[in-house]
Design a protein around this motif. Sequence first.
Motif, PDB file in Angstrom:
ATOM      1  N   ARG A  87       0.833  -1.210   0.000  1.00  0.00           N
ATOM      2  CA  ARG A  87       0.000   0.000   0.000  1.00  0.00           C
ATOM      3  C   ARG A  87       0.866   1.257   0.000  1.00  0.00           C
ATOM      4  O   ARG A  87       0.532   2.263  -0.634  1.00  0.00           O
ATOM      5  N   ALA A  88       1.994   1.222   0.704  1.00  0.00           N
ATOM      6  CA  ALA A  88       2.900   2.367   0.729  1.00  0.00           C
ATOM      7  C   ALA A  88       3.499   2.625  -0.654  1.00  0.00           C
ATOM      8  O   ALA A  88       3.570   3.767  -1.115  1.00  0.00           O
ATOM      9  N   GLY A  89       3.926   1.543  -1.330  1.00  0.00           N
ATOM     10  CA  GLY A  89       4.450   1.718  -2.680  1.00  0.00           C
ATOM     11  C   GLY A  89       3.402   2.260  -3.637  1.00  0.00           C
ATOM     12  O   GLY A  89       3.692   3.122  -4.474  1.00  0.00           O
ATOM     13  N   GLY A  90       2.168   1.776  -3.516  1.00  0.00           N
ATOM     14  CA  GLY A  90       1.093   2.285  -4.365  1.00  0.00           C
ATOM     15  C   GLY A  90       0.785   3.736  -4.083  1.00  0.00           C
ATOM     16  O   GLY A  90       0.510   4.515  -5.004  1.00  0.00           O
ATOM     17  N   ALA A  91       0.817   4.126  -2.812  1.00  0.00           N
ATOM     18  CA  ALA A  91       0.558   5.518  -2.455  1.00  0.00           C
ATOM     19  C   ALA A  91       1.604   6.447  -3.059  1.00  0.00           C
ATOM     20  O   ALA A  91       1.290   7.549  -3.510  1.00  0.00           O
ATOM     21  N   TRP A  92       2.870   6.004  -3.066  1.00  0.00           N
ATOM     22  CA  TRP A  92       3.917   6.830  -3.664  1.00  0.00           C
ATOM     23  C   TRP A  92       3.655   7.061  -5.153  1.00  0.00           C
ATOM     24  O   TRP A  92       3.773   8.180  -5.664  1.00  0.00           O
TER      25      TRP A  92
END
Length: 336
Positions: A87-92
């Motif tokens: 989810r963190a990678g997608g948010a970036w």
Amino acid sequence: MTDPVEALVQWAGLDRPGLRYDVRFDSSPGLERPLQNLLWDAARRHREYPGGEARVNEAVAEWLRHQARPLFPTELVGGFDPLALQRAGGAWVLRTQTSVPSGALARLLPEAGEQVRHGAREMGDALDAAITRGGPGPRLRETALRELRGHWQKLAGAAPVVPEATAPARQILDRLITSEPDAPNPPMRDAPDAGLRTDAARIWWLAREHQSDLAQALRCVADPSGTASHPPRPLFASLPDYLKQHPPTVSNLLHCAEALGSRIALLDEHASYPDDVRRRFSQAVDAAVLTLGVQSAAVAAEAALPRPAAVPATARPQTHPQQPQQQPQRPSGQTR
């Protein structure tokens, strides 16, 4: 702020899930500076000040750690939550429209960095699918539909925290709708009610399995020439005409339906997680179903209220003030 490196470090230190921080231009306080441009400017600045790259990478790594906070106690999943890191990678990717800097990934634990990279790659694929022209039809292979639905699921699950996911999620949702054999006929692009009918079709797709009466009413709005599979209950009978006259209400219902879709997407994503974790997402789905049901029932009740009938204009004879009757005059000199 004129120094792009300093601006990027400050943004990464202040921007958090649920606490959005935007970078503004010095000359235009009300204008947001795109993060993608800020990253490019900072990269050019690295060549002049080599120490700036290390500062940026560490700041981005810290930003990713905050974005990857689990939605539940980590002991429930053995202290490692791969979906939170994805989810963190997608948010970036959603926030910056760029890949995660390799220097930032190197500052994470190897297994964490791999999950962040995986999430960024999946979100990039979802964004690419959203802008791809064309879409699946009823005869498209099931594998292609399943892949497209996975892209929508990824975007829908991210939308509550990262608003940039909402628009591409809707684009993919529109393509999923056209793949349904019983989908409402789409409006012409230049039709005056195209936006209203498109939003109504989205609600129909999102609500049909959980709020069937609302879905049937919205199907009538999305495709006035079509026929519903079964008429809605009497409470919802007046809803289609009411919604056609109140487009903002359709937008409000769409937000509720999208909230439900997001909860369902997160529940599906956590299919392999322990029951204690899934129970939380299942409860969130139940709450979203209830919210949508209450909201739609309130609107349906408003639509069912009798409206004051307009007073018809009636023709009335024109009247004039009465004139005093004049007495007949006698010829002069005449006597009785």
